[in-house]
Design an enzyme around this catalytic site. Structure first.
Site, PDB file in Angstrom:
ATOM      1  N   TYR A  53      19.876  21.876  28.201  1.00 32.91           N
ATOM      2  CA  TYR A  53      19.745  21.213  29.503  1.00 32.91           C
ATOM      3  C   TYR A  53      21.015  21.392  30.335  1.00 32.91           C
ATOM      4  O   TYR A  53      22.131  21.248  29.827  1.00 32.91           O
ATOM      5  CB  TYR A  53      19.546  19.707  29.311  1.00 32.91           C
ATOM      6  CG  TYR A  53      18.160  19.310  28.866  1.00 32.91           C
ATOM      7  CD1 TYR A  53      17.050  19.583  29.649  1.00 32.91           C
ATOM      8  CD2 TYR A  53      17.983  18.627  27.669  1.00 32.91           C
ATOM      9  CE1 TYR A  53      15.781  19.184  29.244  1.00 32.91           C
ATOM     10  CE2 TYR A  53      16.721  18.221  27.257  1.00 32.91           C
ATOM     11  CZ  TYR A  53      15.620  18.506  28.053  1.00 32.91           C
ATOM     12  OH  TYR A  53      14.381  18.106  27.650  1.00 32.91           O
ATOM     13  N   MET A  97      17.137  14.871  23.049  1.00 31.62           N
ATOM     14  CA  MET A  97      16.613  13.672  22.379  1.00 31.62           C
ATOM     15  C   MET A  97      16.393  13.913  20.889  1.00 31.62           C
ATOM     16  O   MET A  97      16.748  13.082  20.052  1.00 31.62           O
ATOM     17  CB  MET A  97      15.287  13.255  23.034  1.00 31.62           C
ATOM     18  CG  MET A  97      14.726  11.965  22.461  1.00 31.62           C
ATOM     19  SD  MET A  97      13.135  11.516  23.186  1.00 31.62           S
ATOM     20  CE  MET A  97      13.589  11.211  24.883  1.00 31.62           C
ATOM     21  N   ARG A 114      34.727 -15.283  20.529  1.00 31.27           N
ATOM     22  CA  ARG A 114      33.447 -14.610  20.473  1.00 31.27           C
ATOM     23  C   ARG A 114      32.390 -15.534  19.891  1.00 31.27           C
ATOM     24  O   ARG A 114      31.381 -15.814  20.516  1.00 31.27           O
ATOM     25  CB  ARG A 114      33.597 -13.341  19.617  1.00 31.27           C
ATOM     26  CG  ARG A 114      32.395 -12.456  19.576  1.00 31.27           C
ATOM     27  CD  ARG A 114      32.592 -11.262  18.665  1.00 31.27           C
ATOM     28  NE  ARG A 114      32.700 -11.636  17.256  1.00 31.27           N
ATOM     29  CZ  ARG A 114      32.570 -10.770  16.252  1.00 31.27           C
ATOM     30  NH1 ARG A 114      32.363  -9.484  16.502  1.00 31.27           N
ATOM     31  NH2 ARG A 114      32.680 -11.166  15.000  1.00 31.27           N
ATOM     32  N   LYS A 158      25.049  -6.399   7.382  1.00 31.58           N
ATOM     33  CA  LYS A 158      24.238  -6.629   8.585  1.00 31.58           C
ATOM     34  C   LYS A 158      23.792  -5.295   9.191  1.00 31.58           C
ATOM     35  O   LYS A 158      24.323  -4.243   8.825  1.00 31.58           O
ATOM     36  CB  LYS A 158      25.065  -7.446   9.583  1.00 31.58           C
ATOM     37  CG  LYS A 158      26.382  -6.806   9.967  1.00 31.58           C
ATOM     38  CD  LYS A 158      27.389  -7.841  10.459  1.00 31.58           C
ATOM     39  CE  LYS A 158      28.630  -7.114  10.969  1.00 31.58           C
ATOM     40  NZ  LYS A 158      29.709  -8.033  11.339  1.00 31.58           N
TER      41      LYS A 158
HETATM   42  C1  LIG Z   1      30.859  -7.532  10.774  1.00 29.48           C
HETATM   43  C2  LIG Z   1      31.641  -8.660  10.213  1.00 29.48           C
HETATM   44  C3  LIG Z   1      32.351  -8.485   9.017  1.00 29.48           C
HETATM   45  C4  LIG Z   1      32.567  -7.126   8.376  1.00 29.48           C
HETATM   46  O1  LIG Z   1      33.505  -6.413   9.188  1.00 29.48           O
HETATM   47  P1  LIG Z   1      34.005  -4.942   8.807  1.00 29.48           P
HETATM   48  O2  LIG Z   1      35.021  -4.639   9.863  1.00 29.48           O
HETATM   49  O3  LIG Z   1      32.824  -4.054   8.912  1.00 29.48           O
HETATM   50  O4  LIG Z   1      34.565  -4.970   7.447  1.00 29.48           O
HETATM   51  C5  LIG Z   1      32.924  -9.617   8.459  1.00 29.48           C
HETATM   52  N1  LIG Z   1      32.842 -10.829   9.072  1.00 29.48           N
HETATM   53  C6  LIG Z   1      32.199 -11.011  10.238  1.00 29.48           C
HETATM   54  C7  LIG Z   1      32.160 -12.364  10.849  1.00 29.48           C
HETATM   55  C8  LIG Z   1      31.594  -9.940  10.860  1.00 29.48           C
HETATM   56  O5  LIG Z   1      30.975 -10.112  12.028  1.00 29.48           O
END
Ligand SMILES: *Cc1c(COP(=O)(O)O)cnc(C)c1O
Length: 372
Positions: free
Chosen positions: A258, A306, A136, A38
């Site tokens: 800065y 930046m 969550r 992701k």
């Molecule tokens: C992001 C995520 C993972 C991968 O987690 P890592 O800690 O990066 O290995 C797996 N399952 C779900 C549901 C996630 O949100």
């Protein structure tokens, strides 16, 4: 050798990535090892990450959104793809057309999916995410039990995966791991024929009892240590070479950047590098971060701007610390974990923040017989 260009360079080591995948897969065997890609493969760039993972044998991928899944589908026509954020109103055709498995997170989403799937035998099968303590995302355990009590056989047979997610897997001593596993086992008993998946990177190292039929690591693939407290088993995958744009000499008592937050205590040389907070080089690294050049660490001085960043390179061979050369911002000597610690954050945030402006390249494979 100086290189042309005015932007920093992000090198992705496909061989290291593939080796990390194989290590995780061996650890998880006989469970399948999927990959979490992701957020554009944790900021590295999915185009660079997919070929080495595919070559290493990975066939199942998790992303967050349907948009990410569609982009991945164009690169991976035959892969099994799951979208973790579920199936929202109006997305039915997109899931069908790109053959994406939705990860259903609520009874409403289940209803939406079944409305689409009931009379369409080729509509993608669904995963179900049950929340076992993260609070969550996912079915509550109560909602999941109610679902299973009413589940029709034709629905049951089209659920391809049951997942949950661990909140404290990076702390093996936490009692929450066993609590979540026990709840997950109860849920699994209600869908005993369905493959199950609980562990991401850290969970994979909690032992075989956490592997079930599939693990789905993300962060460990990309190099950070999934098990803080024990030495890192993963290979570093990225090298961020910060392009030096200019080097200047300043006198004692002159300030840099800065707010004049750094003042030289001696005559010094300052290298200005093409990276800044707009590239994910966090402002919290001002006067705290470190780079690597000429065989030694050099400190970030002054605030991070930046687009620019300044290092004290006084002790470095002046033939090395010149415009066109580069300073390692992340890499074998300045690991992602180290940068994250200096920035007061997690390696996840460092990786997913990696700037779109960096020129990305797959690192050439090492020539046979050489080591690095
Ligand atoms: C992001 C995520 C993972 C991968 O987690 P890592 O800690 O990066 O290995 C797996 N399952 C779900 C549901 C996630 O949100």
């Amino acid at each position: 050798m100086t290189e042309p260009g005015d932007s920093s360079l992000l090198l992705i080591d496909g061989a290291a990535l593939a080796a990390n995948y194989r290590l995780l897969r061996e650890r998880a065997r006989p469970a399948e090892c999927a990959a979490s890609v992701k957020a554009d493969a944790y900021g590295l760039g999915i185009d660079y990450v997919l070929p080495p993972l595919t070559a290493a044998g990975c066939t199942t991928f998790f992303v967050a959104t349907i948009g990410e899944a569609e982009a991945l589908r164009r690169l991976a026509p035959g892969a099994t793809l799951y979208a973790l954020n579920g199936m929202a109103v109006g997305q039915r055709d997109r899931f069908r057309d790109a053959a994406i498995h939705p990860v259903l997170n609520s009874p409403q989403q289940f209803g939406r999916w079944w409305t689409a799937a009931e009379n369409s035998a080729d509509f993608p099968a669904a995963a179900i995410h049950v929340d076992t303590g993260m609070n969550r995302l996912g079915f509550t355990v109560a909602d999941f039990e109610a679902l299973c009590a009413a589940l029709l056989p034709e629905q049951r047979s089209r659920i391809s995966l049951l997942i949950s997610h661990l909140a404290s897997a990076d702390r093996p001593e936490s009692g929450q791991n066993a609590e979540q596993k026990a709840l997950f086992d109860n849920c699994r008993a209600l869908l005993p024929a369905t493959p199950a998946s609980l562990a991401a990177s850290a969970g994979l190292f909690l032992g075989a009892g956490y592997h079930y039929q599939m693990v789905r690591p993300g962060i460990a693939l990309y190099g950070p240590n999934p098990s803080p407290g024990v030495p890192n088993k993963m290979k570093q995958v990225i090298t961020l070479k910060g392009k030096i744009l200019q080097v200047r000499t300043i006198d004692r008592a002159m300030s840099v950047g800065y707010g004049a937050t750094h003042t030289a205590t001696r005559r010094s040389r300052v290298a200005t590098v093409a990276a800044g907070y707009a590239d994910g080089y966090l402002r919290s690294l001002g006067n705290r971060g470190q780079g690597w050049i000429g065989g030694q660490l050099v400190p970030v001085i002054g605030q991070v701007s930046m687009d620019l960043l300044t290092f004290d390179v006084t002790g470095i061979d002046p033939r090395l610390a010149i415009a066109g050369e580069s300073i390692e911002l992340i890499g074998p000597h300045v690991t992602v974990d180290r940068v994250a610690t200096a920035a007061g954050t997690a390696p996840y945030e460092i990786l997913t923040g990696l700037g779109r402006r960096y020129a990305r390249h797959l690192m050439a494979p090492a020539a046979p017989g050489t080591s690095r």
